[in-house]
Design a protein around this motif. Structure first.
Motif, mmCIF file in Angstrom:
data_model
loop_
_atom_site.group_PDB
_atom_site.id
_atom_site.type_symbol
_atom_site.label_atom_id
_atom_site.label_comp_id
_atom_site.label_asym_id
_atom_site.label_seq_id
_atom_site.Cartn_x
_atom_site.Cartn_y
_atom_site.Cartn_z
ATOM 1 N N ASP A 234 4.557 -15.230 2.555
ATOM 2 C CA ASP A 234 5.241 -14.830 3.775
ATOM 3 C C ASP A 234 5.821 -13.439 3.578
ATOM 4 O OD1 ASP A 234 7.497 -15.196 2.190
ATOM 5 O OD2 ASP A 234 8.089 -17.077 3.156
ATOM 6 N N ALA A 235 6.566 -12.969 4.560
ATOM 7 C CA ALA A 235 7.090 -11.606 4.471
ATOM 8 C C ALA A 235 8.013 -11.435 3.265
ATOM 9 C CB ALA A 235 7.822 -11.249 5.765
ATOM 10 N N GLN A 236 8.809 -12.471 2.962
ATOM 11 C CA GLN A 236 9.740 -12.385 1.842
ATOM 12 C C GLN A 236 8.998 -12.332 0.505
ATOM 13 O OE1 GLN A 236 12.421 -15.759 1.329
ATOM 14 N NE2 GLN A 236 14.041 -14.402 0.592
ATOM 15 N N VAL A 237 8.004 -13.171 0.364
ATOM 16 C CA VAL A 237 7.216 -13.182 -0.870
ATOM 17 C C VAL A 237 6.481 -11.860 -1.040
ATOM 18 C CG1 VAL A 237 5.270 -14.280 -2.043
ATOM 19 C CG2 VAL A 237 6.981 -15.690 -0.898
ATOM 20 N N ARG A 238 5.872 -11.394 0.049
ATOM 21 C CA ARG A 238 5.130 -10.132 -0.027
ATOM 22 C C ARG A 238 6.055 -8.974 -0.404
ATOM 23 N NH1 ARG A 238 1.998 -8.002 5.257
ATOM 24 N NH2 ARG A 238 4.163 -7.774 5.932
ATOM 25 N N ALA A 239 7.261 -8.958 0.155
ATOM 26 C CA ALA A 239 8.216 -7.900 -0.175
ATOM 27 C C ALA A 239 8.628 -7.970 -1.639
ATOM 28 C CB ALA A 239 9.440 -8.003 0.729
ATOM 29 N N ALA A 240 8.769 -9.184 -2.174
ATOM 30 C CA ALA A 240 9.130 -9.342 -3.582
ATOM 31 C C ALA A 240 8.009 -8.832 -4.485
ATOM 32 C CB ALA A 240 9.422 -10.809 -3.883
ATOM 33 N N ILE A 241 6.777 -9.146 -4.125
ATOM 34 C CA ILE A 241 5.635 -8.661 -4.898
ATOM 35 C C ILE A 241 5.596 -7.137 -4.875
ATOM 36 C CG2 ILE A 241 3.111 -8.613 -5.032
ATOM 37 C CD1 ILE A 241 3.139 -11.444 -3.814
ATOM 38 N N LEU A 242 5.790 -6.569 -3.690
ATOM 39 C CA LEU A 242 5.764 -5.113 -3.570
ATOM 40 C C LEU A 242 6.866 -4.474 -4.411
ATOM 41 C CD1 LEU A 242 4.677 -2.520 -2.267
ATOM 42 C CD2 LEU A 242 6.210 -2.957 -0.328
ATOM 43 N N SER A 243 8.076 -5.037 -4.378
ATOM 44 C CA SER A 243 9.177 -4.475 -5.157
ATOM 45 C C SER A 243 8.854 -4.478 -6.647
ATOM 46 C CB SER A 243 10.459 -5.278 -4.888
ATOM 47 O OG SER A 243 11.528 -4.783 -5.655
#
Length: 342
Positions: A234-243
């Motif tokens: 989801d958006a939260q997981v994707r943002a964590a991966i990107l960070s």
């Protein structure tokens, strides 16, 4: 160099089937491949696993890599998260205020794994050869040793363009056939000007694969959606991966920051703490070399949200206090930044 485990909606056992799906979908070489049209996950004879995935689904996602004139979005890093597509879209971002940084948004976790699994194996996996490209079945077998899978190996990626060119050069020298996903990756990065074939070398046909610039660095993240093993991006997981992956970019591109991390590792951690952290990362399948371990330590401790953190305390004389290590690393990096500004 990727966020490990803890993807919502998938147990470790379920995650272990993801890349077997991607592997069999692309290659048909993993054990237990059923009749054409679908693939089943897990080892041959497995009695459980995710639902079969149509071969046409992944192939369609990868086919988008060959659409002429795929959009390359140029924007500053601060605008990247807001510009990410909501669906299974392949897109490349050139980050205008971070020269050399490129971000690939892959259509899905499986499609990303199809492009990068063997790159990961060659460059950074423990107990995998770093001088030759192995088969996809060998990658899947190695991943199962760590409760993982080829698609899960690449929840997010970061490689210099030189490392990716190295993969294609090694494959060319040994005359290894590329998978569908690898051919898509090669075509994409060639079209985007990150890698190229250079004439006059000793490779196949007198050419060799080279990076256009030693400063170019590629981060990849998956599109949102439910993976074949039930994991939810989801958006939260994707943002964590990107960070997490952008943390690797900082280590690659900021010499003072990288020096502070290395200095902390060698001069502020005890031998016991270094052994404990190396053991944790090696247990996740990372190559235990200092090159990999120090980079992963900083990416996890300083750039990964707590709920996705796989590093854990190890009590006792031979253990490690992760919170204490994180505080020490943060202080080391801050002090290096102050000294650089003087």
């Amino acid at each position: 160099m990727r966020i490990r485990g803890r993807l919502p909606g998938a147990s470790s056992r379920a995650r272990a089937g993801v890349a077997n799906v991607a592997c069999a979908t692309l290659m048909g070489v993993c054990a237990g491949v059923p009749a054409p049209g679908v693939v089943a996950s897990g080892a041959s004879g497995a009695s459980s696993g995710p639902a079969a995935v149509p071969i046409s689904t992944l192939s369609a996602e990868l086919a988008s890599a060959f659409v002429p004139d795929i959009e390359v979005v140029r924007l500053p890093l601060a605008q990247l998260v807001g510009a990410l597509p909501p669906g299974p879209t392949l897109r490349l971002y050139a980050i205008t205020d971070q020269p050399g940084l490129y971000v690939m948004h892959a259509p899905s976790l499986a499609a990303q794994g199809a492009m990068f699994s063997r790159v990961v194996a060659l460059i950074e996996r423990r107990d995998m050869p770093h001088d030759r490209v192995v088969s996809m079945s060998a990658v899947a077998a190695n991943a199962r040793r760590f409760g993982e899978d080829p698609a899960g190996l690449t929840a997010g990626n970061n490689f210099s363009a030189a490392q990716i060119a190295q993969f294609f050069e090694v494959a060319q020298r040994q005359r290894a056939s590329l998978t569908e996903g690898e051919r898509a990756l090669q075509a994409l990065l060639t079209r985007w000007g990150l890698i190229h074939r250079e004439a006059g070398a000793t490779g196949e046909g007198g050419t060799t694969w080279r990076a256009a610039s030693s400063r170019d660095f590629l981060v990849t993240i998956p599109g949102m959606g439910k993976g074949p093993a039930g994991e939810v991006i989801d958006a939260q997981v994707r943002a964590a991966i990107l960070s997490h992956e952008l943390g690797h970019w900082r280590f690659f591109s900021d010499p003072a920051y990288a020096h502070a991390c290395r200095t902390f590792w060698w001069h502020q951690l005890t031998h016991t703490e270094r052994e404990a952290l190396t053991g944790e990362l090696a247990g996740m399948g990372y190559d235990p070399s200092d090159r990999i371990v120090i980079d992963e330590m900083q990416a996890y401790l300083l750039h990964t949200p707590a709920r996705f953190m796989p590093l854990a305390d190890q009590p006792g004389a031979g253990g490690v206090d992760i919170a204490r290590v994180k505080r020490g690393l943060e202080l080391s990096v801050r002090n290096a930044g102050r000294n650089a500004g003087q």
